[in-house]
Design a protein around this motif. Structure first.
Motif, PDB file in Angstrom:
ATOM      1  N   ASP A  16      -4.857   4.379  -0.721  1.00 46.07           N
ATOM      2  CA  ASP A  16      -4.779   4.820   0.675  1.00 46.07           C
ATOM      3  C   ASP A  16      -5.994   4.375   1.485  1.00 46.07           C
ATOM      4  O   ASP A  16      -5.901   4.175   2.705  1.00 46.07           O
ATOM      5  CB  ASP A  16      -4.671   6.347   0.750  1.00 46.07           C
ATOM      6  N   ASP A  47       2.768   1.626  -3.462  1.00 44.56           N
ATOM      7  CA  ASP A  47       1.891   2.036  -4.565  1.00 44.56           C
ATOM      8  C   ASP A  47       1.418   3.471  -4.393  1.00 44.56           C
ATOM      9  O   ASP A  47       1.344   4.236  -5.358  1.00 44.56           O
ATOM     10  CB  ASP A  47       0.690   1.092  -4.656  1.00 44.56           C
ATOM     11  N   SER A  48       1.116   3.836  -3.161  1.00 44.75           N
ATOM     12  CA  SER A  48       0.657   5.195  -2.886  1.00 44.75           C
ATOM     13  C   SER A  48       1.728   6.209  -3.267  1.00 44.75           C
ATOM     14  O   SER A  48       1.454   7.221  -3.934  1.00 44.75           O
ATOM     15  CB  SER A  48       0.297   5.338  -1.400  1.00 44.75           C
ATOM     16  N   LYS A  49       2.961   5.940  -2.857  1.00 46.90           N
ATOM     17  CA  LYS A  49       4.062   6.848  -3.183  1.00 46.90           C
ATOM     18  C   LYS A  49       4.301   6.903  -4.690  1.00 46.90           C
ATOM     19  O   LYS A  49       4.520   7.989  -5.259  1.00 46.90           O
ATOM     20  CB  LYS A  49       5.341   6.399  -2.486  1.00 46.90           C
ATOM     21  N   GLN A  62       0.828  -1.203   0.000  1.00 47.60           N
ATOM     22  CA  GLN A  62       0.000   0.000   0.000  1.00 47.60           C
ATOM     23  C   GLN A  62       0.866   1.258   0.000  1.00 47.60           C
ATOM     24  O   GLN A  62       0.631   2.190  -0.779  1.00 47.60           O
ATOM     25  CB  GLN A  62      -0.916  -0.002   1.223  1.00 47.60           C
ATOM     26  N   TYR A 111      -4.035  10.034 -11.519  1.00 45.88           N
ATOM     27  CA  TYR A 111      -3.110   9.250 -10.700  1.00 45.88           C
ATOM     28  C   TYR A 111      -3.304   9.543  -9.217  1.00 45.88           C
ATOM     29  O   TYR A 111      -3.180   8.652  -8.371  1.00 45.88           O
ATOM     30  CB  TYR A 111      -1.659   9.535 -11.104  1.00 45.88           C
ATOM     31  N   GLU A 112      -3.610  10.774  -8.901  1.00 40.23           N
ATOM     32  CA  GLU A 112      -3.887  11.106  -7.499  1.00 40.23           C
ATOM     33  C   GLU A 112      -5.169  10.428  -7.023  1.00 40.23           C
ATOM     34  O   GLU A 112      -5.299  10.084  -5.848  1.00 40.23           O
ATOM     35  CB  GLU A 112      -3.973  12.626  -7.332  1.00 40.23           C
ATOM     36  N   LYS A 130      -4.100   7.024  -6.102  1.00 39.12           N
ATOM     37  CA  LYS A 130      -3.423   7.082  -4.808  1.00 39.12           C
ATOM     38  C   LYS A 130      -4.466   7.079  -3.687  1.00 39.12           C
ATOM     39  O   LYS A 130      -4.308   6.367  -2.677  1.00 39.12           O
ATOM     40  CB  LYS A 130      -2.563   8.335  -4.711  1.00 39.12           C
ATOM     41  N   LYS A 131      -5.511   7.849  -3.853  1.00 39.15           N
ATOM     42  CA  LYS A 131      -6.558   7.914  -2.841  1.00 39.15           C
ATOM     43  C   LYS A 131      -7.218   6.548  -2.669  1.00 39.15           C
ATOM     44  O   LYS A 131      -7.505   6.121  -1.546  1.00 39.15           O
ATOM     45  CB  LYS A 131      -7.605   8.950  -3.234  1.00 39.15           C
ATOM     46  N   PHE A 182       2.198   6.378  -7.204  1.00 39.47           N
ATOM     47  CA  PHE A 182       1.150   7.129  -7.913  1.00 39.47           C
ATOM     48  C   PHE A 182       1.306   8.632  -7.703  1.00 39.47           C
ATOM     49  O   PHE A 182       1.107   9.425  -8.621  1.00 39.47           O
ATOM     50  CB  PHE A 182      -0.240   6.667  -7.465  1.00 39.47           C
ATOM     51  N   GLN A 183       1.661   9.020  -6.476  1.00 39.75           N
ATOM     52  CA  GLN A 183       1.856  10.448  -6.220  1.00 39.75           C
ATOM     53  C   GLN A 183       3.054  10.976  -6.990  1.00 39.75           C
ATOM     54  O   GLN A 183       3.019  12.088  -7.536  1.00 39.75           O
ATOM     55  CB  GLN A 183       2.046  10.694  -4.728  1.00 39.75           C
TER      56      GLN A 183
END
Length: 217
Positions: free
Chosen positions: A125, A70-72, A67, A117-118, A121-122, A74-75
């Motif tokens: 998250d 992947d979050s990092k 998690q 992409y954000e 990310k959401k 995408f940001q």
């Protein structure tokens, strides 16, 4: 499961690296291309590193680690797209036919993909890493969304990649392929940072190699 994200990203990470062309033209076009590509180089690197971060996430890694990675990633891709848009906007309209529209369309579409992409990310998250089944199902939805965004990402600069402008940009070192840095984790996959012409000549696999091919479903 993370291998699906890695596979979807394998095309998106070559957004600017896919530049190609078959003609040489005037100094003004070359100057514009140099201006953009000099600014694009760190963003291309950031995208390559973000792709590799997903690819290199350990197959037996904890959901929370996947998690976070992947979050990092995408940001980072969103930030890179937004920075690329600013670079193209700051460079002004390219000195080619319909240059102003090409520039405006590229800026608009890059900013739109950054927002998309954000959104991914959401989604990541909001996943619950403590519920393995729901987490896997959620990643599947993210992978499906990524496939759609990846196409938008490629389309964002497609027109800039053609004709004399694409040829001028392809000659610039700043728009050449980037090798993921060691800090992004693992070694580069066969597709990471490859141009379409390179892929055609090296018979790439649809799946990234190494640990990426062992990602848990």
């Amino acid at each position: 499961m993370n291998k699906k994200l890695a596979a979807a990203l394998s095309g998106g990470a070559v957004l600017v690296l896919a530049l190609s062309g078959c003609s040489d033209d005037g100094d003004k076009v070359d100057d514009w291309a140099k201006t953009v590509c000099d600014q694009a180089k760190p963003q291309i690197q950031k995208r390559a590193d973000a792709q590799q971060l997903i690819i290199s996430t350990a197959a037996d890694g904890k959901p929370a680690d996947i998690q976070a990675a992947d979050s990092k990633a995408f940001q980072d891709i969103a930030d890179a797209d937004r920075a690329l848009a600013k670079s193209i906007e700051a460079a002004g309209a390219p000195p080619v036919d319909n240059g102003e529209k090409l520039q405006q369309d590229a800026v608009k579409e890059l900013n739109a993909t950054a927002v998309a992409y954000e959104g991914l990310k959401k989604q990541v998250d909001e996943l619950d890493p403590n519920n393995q089944q729901k987490f896997a199902d959620g990643l599947q939805n993210v992978a499906d969304g990524l496939k759609k965004i990846e196409k938008l990402d490629q389309d964002a600069l497609a027109k800039l990649q053609s004709g004399e402008l694409g040829a001028a940009m392809a000659k610039q070192p700043g728009c050449q392929k980037a090798t993921p840095s060691p800090a992004s984790g693992g070694s580069a996959s066969p597709d990471a940072g490859s141009t379409p012409s390179e892929k055609a000549s090296t018979k790439p696999s649809a799946k990234p190699s190494g640990s990426a091919s062992k990602k848990a479903e």
